[in-house]
Motif scaffolding. Structure first.
Motif, PDB file in Angstrom:
ATOM      1  N   PHE A   1     -20.692 -55.281 -51.426  1.00 16.90           N
ATOM      2  CA  PHE A   1     -21.797 -54.354 -51.679  1.00 16.90           C
ATOM      3  C   PHE A   1     -22.693 -54.829 -52.819  1.00 16.90           C
ATOM      4  O   PHE A   1     -23.545 -54.090 -53.275  1.00 16.90           O
ATOM      5  N   GLY A   2     -22.486 -56.035 -53.285  1.00 14.74           N
ATOM      6  CA  GLY A   2     -23.339 -56.579 -54.332  1.00 14.74           C
ATOM      7  C   GLY A   2     -22.766 -56.369 -55.719  1.00 14.74           C
ATOM      8  O   GLY A   2     -21.965 -55.463 -55.962  1.00 14.74           O
ATOM      9  N   TRP A   3     -23.147 -57.241 -56.645  1.00 11.73           N
ATOM     10  CA  TRP A   3     -22.770 -57.148 -58.050  1.00 11.73           C
ATOM     11  C   TRP A   3     -21.242 -57.067 -58.225  1.00 11.73           C
ATOM     12  O   TRP A   3     -20.722 -56.346 -59.073  1.00 11.73           O
ATOM     13  N   GLY A   4     -20.519 -57.810 -57.402  1.00 13.38           N
ATOM     14  CA  GLY A   4     -19.070 -57.889 -57.531  1.00 13.38           C
ATOM     15  C   GLY A   4     -18.297 -56.757 -56.892  1.00 13.38           C
ATOM     16  O   GLY A   4     -17.064 -56.725 -56.958  1.00 13.38           O
ATOM     17  N   SER A   5     -18.963 -55.803 -56.256  1.00 15.25           N
ATOM     18  CA  SER A   5     -18.284 -54.675 -55.633  1.00 15.25           C
ATOM     19  C   SER A   5     -17.973 -54.988 -54.166  1.00 15.25           C
ATOM     20  O   SER A   5     -18.706 -55.701 -53.494  1.00 15.25           O
ATOM     21  N   ALA A   6     -16.856 -54.439 -53.673  1.00 16.51           N
ATOM     22  CA  ALA A   6     -16.452 -54.657 -52.288  1.00 16.51           C
ATOM     23  C   ALA A   6     -15.524 -53.534 -51.865  1.00 16.51           C
ATOM     24  O   ALA A   6     -14.955 -52.817 -52.701  1.00 16.51           O
TER      25      ALA A   6
ATOM     26  N   PRO B   1     -26.061 -43.520 -60.614  1.00 17.95           N
ATOM     27  CA  PRO B   1     -26.591 -42.912 -61.836  1.00 17.95           C
ATOM     28  C   PRO B   1     -28.042 -43.307 -62.070  1.00 17.95           C
ATOM     29  O   PRO B   1     -28.598 -44.130 -61.326  1.00 17.95           O
ATOM     30  N   PRO B   2     -28.693 -42.744 -63.097  1.00 17.64           N
ATOM     31  CA  PRO B   2     -30.076 -43.142 -63.412  1.00 17.64           C
ATOM     32  C   PRO B   2     -30.196 -44.651 -63.582  1.00 17.64           C
ATOM     33  O   PRO B   2     -29.286 -45.310 -64.093  1.00 17.64           O
ATOM     34  N   LEU B   3     -31.282 -45.199 -63.104  1.00 15.86           N
ATOM     35  CA  LEU B   3     -31.615 -46.624 -63.206  1.00 15.86           C
ATOM     36  C   LEU B   3     -30.756 -47.512 -62.306  1.00 15.86           C
ATOM     37  O   LEU B   3     -30.784 -48.739 -62.429  1.00 15.86           O
ATOM     38  N   SER B   4     -30.004 -46.909 -61.380  1.00 14.96           N
ATOM     39  CA  SER B   4     -29.138 -47.707 -60.513  1.00 14.96           C
ATOM     40  C   SER B   4     -29.855 -48.243 -59.280  1.00 14.96           C
ATOM     41  O   SER B   4     -29.296 -49.086 -58.562  1.00 14.96           O
ATOM     42  N   ARG B   5     -31.061 -47.766 -59.005  1.00 13.45           N
ATOM     43  CA  ARG B   5     -31.727 -48.161 -57.770  1.00 13.45           C
ATOM     44  C   ARG B   5     -31.920 -49.668 -57.673  1.00 13.45           C
ATOM     45  O   ARG B   5     -31.862 -50.240 -56.570  1.00 13.45           O
ATOM     46  N   ALA B   6     -32.138 -50.337 -58.793  1.00 15.12           N
ATOM     47  CA  ALA B   6     -32.321 -51.786 -58.758  1.00 15.12           C
ATOM     48  C   ALA B   6     -31.078 -52.495 -58.252  1.00 15.12           C
ATOM     49  O   ALA B   6     -31.156 -53.606 -57.713  1.00 15.12           O
ATOM     50  N   ILE B   7     -29.922 -51.847 -58.398  1.00  8.70           N
ATOM     51  CA  ILE B   7     -28.658 -52.437 -57.956  1.00  8.70           C
ATOM     52  C   ILE B   7     -28.281 -51.940 -56.561  1.00  8.70           C
ATOM     53  O   ILE B   7     -27.925 -52.733 -55.685  1.00  8.70           O
ATOM     54  N   THR B   8     -28.345 -50.636 -56.354  1.00  6.38           N
ATOM     55  CA  THR B   8     -27.873 -50.070 -55.086  1.00  6.38           C
ATOM     56  C   THR B   8     -28.932 -50.063 -53.995  1.00  6.38           C
ATOM     57  O   THR B   8     -28.602 -50.001 -52.814  1.00  6.38           O
ATOM     58  N   GLY B   9     -30.201 -50.108 -54.379  1.00  3.85           N
ATOM     59  CA  GLY B   9     -31.274 -50.084 -53.405  1.00  3.85           C
ATOM     60  C   GLY B   9     -31.680 -48.670 -53.009  1.00  3.85           C
ATOM     61  O   GLY B   9     -30.983 -47.699 -53.317  1.00  3.85           O
ATOM     62  N   PRO B  10     -32.805 -48.531 -52.307  1.00  3.79           N
ATOM     63  CA  PRO B  10     -33.298 -47.203 -51.925  1.00  3.79           C
ATOM     64  C   PRO B  10     -32.482 -46.589 -50.798  1.00  3.79           C
ATOM     65  O   PRO B  10     -31.953 -47.292 -49.932  1.00  3.79           O
TER      66      PRO B  10
END
Length: 263
Positions: free
Chosen positions: A38-43, A131-140
């Motif tokens: 799922f990106g950024w080391g998450s799976a 959380p706030p500001l997470s959109r850059a990581i998780t996407g829309p």
């Protein structure tokens, strides 16, 4: 009012049927066992397969895709289904990536699906996948509110989201009769206690604002990154106000259920 027939396939995937119109949400039809990144080391690993095979589905008029960037909302087999639908409604970013029959909607933008029995209005609703500001990581991500042109009541699909101001504004702008809540309290080891979807407490708080007639949890089973299943949700709703507590209804996995006057 309109009766709705809904089949919970598993995870976030449901088949919604009304007046001959067939809608499919977040298609996930891969078998269990695969590990998805799922990106950024998450799976996470899928632990339960779909209750229906993709080949068992009827022809689909529209796919309501809350987002395309995570395998628990759109997997390989689900992606293969998209070209056969009349239209795929999703985020603008996902529509650019998918192309073809995909149409992107901005928050609060409305489109119309026409069919033999009339028209269905589909409005994109705000969602924040963390959380706030997470959109850059998780996407829309987007939710969807379904409504008949001659009725104020909506059938609302939250999408993968935490409780935030955008969801609270839904209560002020829509009359939600039926709420399909994406729950699961999603977490990943790499980000510790940070959550990427609603937990049971947030679900109760949201329903206190919405006061829907029916609350249908999905997106709480079948994946390793889901950290709240059915029991925590039942405990939280058991202590909620009567109007909220009585609205909770569990969809059997794989069996169609008819909801009278759901829309």
């Amino acid at each position: 009012m309109t009766d709705v027939r809904i089949t919970h396939v598993g995870g976030p995937t449901t088949l919604i049927e009304l007046d001959g119109l067939r809608l499919l949400t977040d298609p996930t039809f891969d078998p269990p066992g695969r590990r998805y990144t799922f990106g950024w080391g998450s799976a996470s690993r899928k632990t339960i397969g779909p209750a229906l095979a993709a080949g068992d589905l009827p022809p689909i008029d529209a796919v309501l895709l809350t987002h395309d960037q995570h395998g628990d909302n759109l997997d390989t087999a689900g992606r293969a289904l998209l070209p056969a639908a009349r239209v795929v409604l999703t985020t603008r970013a996902a529509a650019r990536r998918l192309g073809g029959n995909a149409v992107g909607l901005a928050p609060w933008q409305t489109t119309t699906i026409g069919y033999d029995s009339g028209r269905l209005l589909v409005t994109a609703t705000p969602a924040r996948h963390g959380p706030p500001l997470s959109r850059a990581i998780t996407g829309p991500v987007t939710g969807f509110a379904l409504r008949r042109p001659d009725r104020p009541d909506a059938f609302w699909i939250t999408g993968d989201t935490v409780l935030h101001g955008g969801l609270r504004r839904v209560a002020g702008r829509l009359t939600v009769r039926t709420a399909l809540l994406h729950l699961g309290a999603v977490r990943f080891g790499v980000t510790g206690p940070v959550r990427y979807s609603m937990d049971a407490r947030e679900a109760v708080e949201l329903c206190r604002l919405l006061r829907p007639r029916t609350v249908l949890p999905v997106h709480y089973e079948g994946w390793g990154h889901f950290h709240e299943g059915r029991e925590p949700v039942e405990r939280a709703f058991a202590t909620a106000p009567d109007e909220v507590r009585s609205a909770l209804r569990w969809l059997p996995i794989g069996a169609p259920v008819t909801l009278p006057d759901a829309l």
